[in-house]
Design an enzyme around this catalytic site. Sequence first.
Site, PDB file in Angstrom:
ATOM      1  CE  LYS A 299      -4.189  -1.626  -0.038  1.00 16.16           C
ATOM      2  NZ  LYS A 299      -5.138  -1.767  -1.013  1.00 16.16           N
TER       3      LYS A 299
ATOM      4  CD  GLU B 146     -10.851   3.148  -0.206  1.00 18.36           C
ATOM      5  OE1 GLU B 146     -10.087   2.967  -0.431  1.00 18.36           O
ATOM      6  OE2 GLU B 146     -10.679   4.653  -0.403  1.00 18.36           O
TER       7      GLU B 146
ATOM      8  CB  SER C  36       0.249  -8.064  -1.027  1.00 13.26           C
ATOM      9  OG  SER C  36      -0.900  -8.905  -0.965  1.00 13.26           O
TER      10      SER C  36
END
Length: 409
Positions: A87, A109, A377
């Site tokens: 992210k 969000e 990830s």
Amino acid sequence: MMNQDGQFGQYGGSYIPEILFNSQQELLKAYQDAMADPAFIAEVKDQLQHYSGRPTPLTHCSRLSAAIGGAQIYLKREDLNHSGAHKMNNVIGQGLLAKRMGKRRVIAETGAGQHGIASALVSARLGLDCTIYMGAHDIERQYPNVFWMKQLGATVVPVKEGSATLKDALDEALRDWSSNYADTYYLIGTSCGCTPYPEMVSGFQSVIGEEVKEQAINQFGTLPDKIYACVGGGSNACGIFLPFLNEDVELVGVEAGGRSDAPGDHAMRFNTDQARFGIAQGFATKFLQDEQGQLQPTHSISAGLDYVGVSPILADLEEQGKVRMTQARDTEVMQAFQQLASNEGIIAALESSHAIAAGLREAAEMDPSQKIVINVSGRGDKDIFNIAKALQDEPFNDFIQSYLTQENS
């Protein structure tokens, strides 16, 4: 891939309230100007290196490969980014863009909480106010991330409407943006939403695949045979897949197969007959819908993969046959998580463990001379409570009860 209307085939576009049109156009122009500015690109790269810690390594799993008995398994270690997930790649880019646009406040969000953590980190670093919308159900599952968001100065708003998960958090963030667009930047965490978000998020995340290209050549002399990535909204998958679209590499997305194929028991948008074309939350893509077109509830053992839609980029690529979609059930995900941890000493997030599950399943049928890359990830620290519950680890449960008893005595 994207046409002048911001569409990828029949997917994508901008389906937003009129009140947001000027703000969306402002964002589109600012993004295009920034990407044409060498100084902005240099600043993004500098922050990726000196703040987030890129490049992340490509790790050969020799013991796991031997245990599986098939292809050689390599992991792209996005879990080693600052914040513990991919992210950060996108949030650094968008955070700098918000600063460039003169916005004082960021909203976001989050589902699993990793985007929330990354948004809070970058907001603190850049001196921006930060508000995070998160489904109440996801807050219960991912409270360690919520705790750290608050310590970083972010305001975390529980969303109790609907299924109280990522879909509902995104709805609330859109409402906030509609009311406060003049001084607020909406920092979307995945490659969904209105133009230019899908292209922008995927572009910032493409550093993953670009690094894999170079690392694969350096480490084993060729490109991998297959690349696997989990697919919720789709940012980590787009990030590792897009640089390989013109290469002879099979790209495999892995959805949340959940408990079963029954409605509400999974979060599959491709491996099901319950998903169809639809328009919601500012864009067009495949959404899980009932016969009346109402968005369906979803389930995944991982909070980050239970989104009801998917990136319009991935929907288009799958339709073109450039990406293959498969799925992994909750039970298989837990087995893969344990196999990786016990054989290689790597604790993967439950989201990433979906990609690991499919990768291990298919690697077993491949030749030992072949190579696969699985995108890890995120790391699994945030999932400790869910993992302990799934494994029915009584000593851990006893520890929690004992700790709470001591604190309250």
